[in-house]
Motif scaffolding. Structure first.
Motif, PDB file in Angstrom:
ATOM      1  N   ASP A 159       0.861  -1.176   0.000  1.00  0.00           N
ATOM      2  CA  ASP A 159       0.000   0.000   0.000  1.00  0.00           C
ATOM      3  C   ASP A 159       0.900   1.228   0.000  1.00  0.00           C
ATOM      4  O   ASP A 159       1.605   1.497   0.979  1.00  0.00           O
ATOM      5  N   ALA A 160       0.906   1.973  -1.113  1.00  0.00           N
ATOM      6  CA  ALA A 160       1.766   3.150  -1.244  1.00  0.00           C
ATOM      7  C   ALA A 160       1.051   4.435  -0.836  1.00  0.00           C
ATOM      8  O   ALA A 160       1.639   5.520  -0.926  1.00  0.00           O
ATOM      9  N   ASN A 161      -0.188   4.333  -0.381  1.00  0.00           N
ATOM     10  CA  ASN A 161      -0.960   5.521  -0.023  1.00  0.00           C
ATOM     11  C   ASN A 161      -1.248   5.640   1.463  1.00  0.00           C
ATOM     12  O   ASN A 161      -1.741   6.671   1.923  1.00  0.00           O
ATOM     13  N   LYS A 162      -0.956   4.619   2.218  1.00  0.00           N
ATOM     14  CA  LYS A 162      -1.264   4.607   3.643  1.00  0.00           C
ATOM     15  C   LYS A 162      -0.343   5.558   4.401  1.00  0.00           C
ATOM     16  O   LYS A 162       0.867   5.578   4.191  1.00  0.00           O
ATOM     17  N   LYS A 163      -0.912   6.378   5.285  1.00  0.00           N
ATOM     18  CA  LYS A 163      -0.120   7.257   6.123  1.00  0.00           C
ATOM     19  C   LYS A 163       0.559   6.438   7.216  1.00  0.00           C
ATOM     20  O   LYS A 163      -0.043   5.549   7.809  1.00  0.00           O
ATOM     21  N   VAL A 164       1.813   6.777   7.476  1.00  0.00           N
ATOM     22  CA  VAL A 164       2.610   6.010   8.430  1.00  0.00           C
ATOM     23  C   VAL A 164       2.912   6.876   9.645  1.00  0.00           C
ATOM     24  O   VAL A 164       3.272   8.054   9.513  1.00  0.00           O
ATOM     25  N   ASP A 165       2.769   6.310  10.828  1.00  0.00           N
ATOM     26  CA  ASP A 165       3.073   7.004  12.076  1.00  0.00           C
ATOM     27  C   ASP A 165       4.573   7.273  12.164  1.00  0.00           C
ATOM     28  O   ASP A 165       5.376   6.335  12.172  1.00  0.00           O
ATOM     29  N   PRO A 166       5.003   8.541  12.236  1.00  0.00           N
ATOM     30  CA  PRO A 166       6.434   8.847  12.322  1.00  0.00           C
ATOM     31  C   PRO A 166       7.116   8.212  13.526  1.00  0.00           C
ATOM     32  O   PRO A 166       8.326   7.967  13.511  1.00  0.00           O
ATOM     33  N   GLY A 167       6.338   7.917  14.576  1.00  0.00           N
ATOM     34  CA  GLY A 167       6.914   7.314  15.771  1.00  0.00           C
ATOM     35  C   GLY A 167       7.464   5.918  15.539  1.00  0.00           C
ATOM     36  O   GLY A 167       8.276   5.429  16.334  1.00  0.00           O
ATOM     37  N   LEU A 168       7.046   5.266  14.443  1.00  0.00           N
ATOM     38  CA  LEU A 168       7.547   3.931  14.154  1.00  0.00           C
ATOM     39  C   LEU A 168       9.036   3.934  13.851  1.00  0.00           C
ATOM     40  O   LEU A 168       9.700   2.897  13.962  1.00  0.00           O
ATOM     41  N   PHE A 169       9.581   5.087  13.468  1.00  0.00           N
ATOM     42  CA  PHE A 169      10.960   5.143  13.013  1.00  0.00           C
ATOM     43  C   PHE A 169      11.909   5.765  14.042  1.00  0.00           C
ATOM     44  O   PHE A 169      13.053   6.073  13.724  1.00  0.00           O
ATOM     45  N   LYS A 170      11.427   5.931  15.255  1.00  0.00           N
ATOM     46  CA  LYS A 170      12.281   6.472  16.308  1.00  0.00           C
ATOM     47  C   LYS A 170      13.063   5.343  16.973  1.00  0.00           C
ATOM     48  O   LYS A 170      12.485   4.322  17.364  1.00  0.00           O
ATOM     49  N   ILE A 171      14.351   5.537  17.083  1.00  0.00           N
ATOM     50  CA  ILE A 171      15.208   4.550  17.747  1.00  0.00           C
ATOM     51  C   ILE A 171      15.222   4.867  19.236  1.00  0.00           C
ATOM     52  O   ILE A 171      15.580   5.970  19.646  1.00  0.00           O
ATOM     53  N   ASP A 172      14.815   3.904  20.044  1.00  0.00           N
ATOM     54  CA  ASP A 172      14.690   4.079  21.488  1.00  0.00           C
ATOM     55  C   ASP A 172      16.028   3.758  22.148  1.00  0.00           C
ATOM     56  O   ASP A 172      16.430   2.603  22.232  1.00  0.00           O
ATOM     57  N   PHE A 173      16.722   4.791  22.624  1.00  0.00           N
ATOM     58  CA  PHE A 173      18.005   4.587  23.288  1.00  0.00           C
ATOM     59  C   PHE A 173      17.854   4.515  24.805  1.00  0.00           C
ATOM     60  O   PHE A 173      18.837   4.387  25.522  1.00  0.00           O
ATOM     61  N   THR A 174      16.606   4.620  25.282  1.00  0.00           N
ATOM     62  CA  THR A 174      16.372   4.566  26.729  1.00  0.00           C
ATOM     63  C   THR A 174      16.060   3.144  27.190  1.00  0.00           C
ATOM     64  O   THR A 174      16.709   2.606  28.087  1.00  0.00           O
ATOM     65  N   ASN A 175      15.051   2.549  26.562  1.00  0.00           N
ATOM     66  CA  ASN A 175      14.677   1.185  26.948  1.00  0.00           C
ATOM     67  C   ASN A 175      15.514   0.118  26.261  1.00  0.00           C
ATOM     68  O   ASN A 175      15.513  -1.039  26.681  1.00  0.00           O
ATOM     69  N   TYR A 176      16.212   0.517  25.183  1.00  0.00           N
ATOM     70  CA  TYR A 176      17.057  -0.415  24.445  1.00  0.00           C
ATOM     71  C   TYR A 176      18.464   0.153  24.344  1.00  0.00           C
ATOM     72  O   TYR A 176      18.839   0.733  23.326  1.00  0.00           O
ATOM     73  N   PRO A 177      19.250   0.038  25.399  1.00  0.00           N
ATOM     74  CA  PRO A 177      20.600   0.615  25.359  1.00  0.00           C
ATOM     75  C   PRO A 177      21.455  -0.067  24.302  1.00  0.00           C
ATOM     76  O   PRO A 177      21.253  -1.227  23.978  1.00  0.00           O
ATOM     77  N   THR A 178      22.411   0.700  23.784  1.00  0.00           N
ATOM     78  CA  THR A 178      23.312   0.145  22.756  1.00  0.00           C
ATOM     79  C   THR A 178      24.483  -0.608  23.353  1.00  0.00           C
ATOM     80  O   THR A 178      25.180  -1.311  22.681  1.00  0.00           O
ATOM     81  N   THR A 179      24.688  -0.431  24.645  1.00  0.00           N
ATOM     82  CA  THR A 179      25.733  -1.189  25.338  1.00  0.00           C
ATOM     83  C   THR A 179      25.119  -1.822  26.570  1.00  0.00           C
ATOM     84  O   THR A 179      24.224  -1.245  27.193  1.00  0.00           O
ATOM     85  N   PRO A 180      25.556  -3.028  26.952  1.00  0.00           N
ATOM     86  CA  PRO A 180      24.977  -3.690  28.122  1.00  0.00           C
ATOM     87  C   PRO A 180      25.276  -2.910  29.395  1.00  0.00           C
ATOM     88  O   PRO A 180      26.322  -2.254  29.496  1.00  0.00           O
ATOM     89  N   PRO A 181      24.366  -2.938  30.363  1.00  0.00           N
ATOM     90  CA  PRO A 181      24.612  -2.234  31.618  1.00  0.00           C
ATOM     91  C   PRO A 181      25.825  -2.821  32.317  1.00  0.00           C
ATOM     92  O   PRO A 181      26.152  -3.983  32.166  1.00  0.00           O
ATOM     93  N   GLY A 182      26.521  -1.982  33.119  1.00  0.00           N
ATOM     94  CA  GLY A 182      27.733  -2.412  33.805  1.00  0.00           C
ATOM     95  C   GLY A 182      27.460  -3.404  34.912  1.00  0.00           C
ATOM     96  O   GLY A 182      26.374  -3.634  35.335  1.00  0.00           O
TER      97      GLY A 182
END
Length: 308
Positions: free
Chosen positions: A285-308
């Motif tokens: 579907d090339a006409n459906k509006k997409v929620d911009p929030g789907l493309f936000k990278i969550d660096f709070t709940n998904y850290p890029t490095t494991p906790p110490g």
């Protein structure tokens, strides 16, 4: 991979032992997470997506330094187990409303592993091939949003399914169906491979993935990429792009567009070891509006490095 060992230290409290065991389990889970699900789009999905529009490699939201500009790793499969054709016998998943009856999952066309790919990056193309490449370029450039379902076939023949959302330039989200915990998100500059079960994610520059070709705002394949093959028949127009990176090797992306309807059908990423990952898309579907929030990278709940 270095082996893991458990040690017992006399005098350590039971609470300290529990903490050490918990950290050890987390490390083991990460080491042995199935890598095959982290790749499709990525070297995209891939050498990415992947490399997948030519967004900057800078990470807009990262709170930690970016890793070296490398492709998303591909799985180490057992090539003998590869199946040349998959069946679409799985039950049809509920699809977003588009006003039409959702289609059943397609049978991805798995490229022949013995196929010959031209190695000459300066190959010349006849008028018909140039016209076909221009048709694909025009189609990709015309897309601004695209929503649908996908079927991914790994190098060993394993099959996974899910939903995808594209918003150009540079944004994409792939959600894999359960039981896979994987999601792949690009925010315009970075690509995150997220594991919901472990609550972790790996970050890569989007510019190092083949996905950037799909996500470019405007693209001329013959001018902007190293096209090594253009073929067409009554079913598909296929364009193969080759990329060489000094530290990684040579990877390829083959885009397949329907000859009759001019719609994206699938792509295949070939990693530097020669293994293929194929993603077929449907219910587009090339006409459906997409929620911009789907493309936000969550660096709070998904850290890029494991906790110490």
């Amino acid at each position: 991979m270095p082996p893991f060992a458990e040690s017992t230290i006399k005098g350590r409290s039971a609470g300290q032992d529990d903490a050490l065991n918990q950290k050890s389990k987390i490390r083991m889970a990460r080491e042995f997470a199935i890598p095959g699900l982290r790749t499709a789009l990525a070297l995209l999905i891939a050498a990415a997506v992947a490399s997948v529009a030519t967004p900057s490699a800078a990470q807009l939201f990262s709170t930690t330094p970016s890793p070296p500009a490398v492709a998303v790793p591909m799985p180490k499969p057992a090539p003998k187990a590869r199946r040349l054709q998959m069946t679409a016998s799985d039950p049809q998943k509920a699809q977003m409303t588009t006003g039409a009856t959702p289609a059943a999952p397609p049978n991805p066309v798995i490229p022949d592993p013995r196929r010959n790919i031209p190695a000459n990056l300066f190959a010349t193309f006849d008028a018909n091939q140039k016209a076909q490449a221009a048709k694909v370029s025009s189609y990709l450039s015309s897309l601004q949003t695209l929503v649908g379902n996908f079927v991914q076939v790994g190098p060993d023949g394993s099959k996974t399914k899910g939903d995808f959302y594209i918003q150009k330039p540079g944004k994409v989200r792939f959600e894999y169906d359960d039981p896979s915990p994987i999601a792949i998100i690009a925010d315009g500059s970075s690509l995150a491979v997220r594991d919901r079960k472990l609550a972790t994610q790996d970050i890569y520059p989007l510019s190092q993935t083949p996905l950037r070709f799909l996500l470019s705002d405007r693209i001329d394949l013959l001018k902007d990429t190293n096209v090594v093959s253009v073929t067409s028949d009554e079913v598909y127009i296929s364009v193969t792009i080759e990329e060489k990176q000094a530290l990684i090797g040579t990877s390829r992306l083959m885009l397949m567009i329907g000859t009759k309807d001019g719609q994206l059908k699938q792509w295949t990423v070939t990693d530097p070891q020669g293994y293929d990952t194929t993603v077929a898309v449907y219910n587009l579907d090339a006409n459906k509006k997409v929620d911009p929030g789907l493309f936000k990278i969550d660096f709070t709940n998904y850290p890029t490095t494991p906790p110490g």
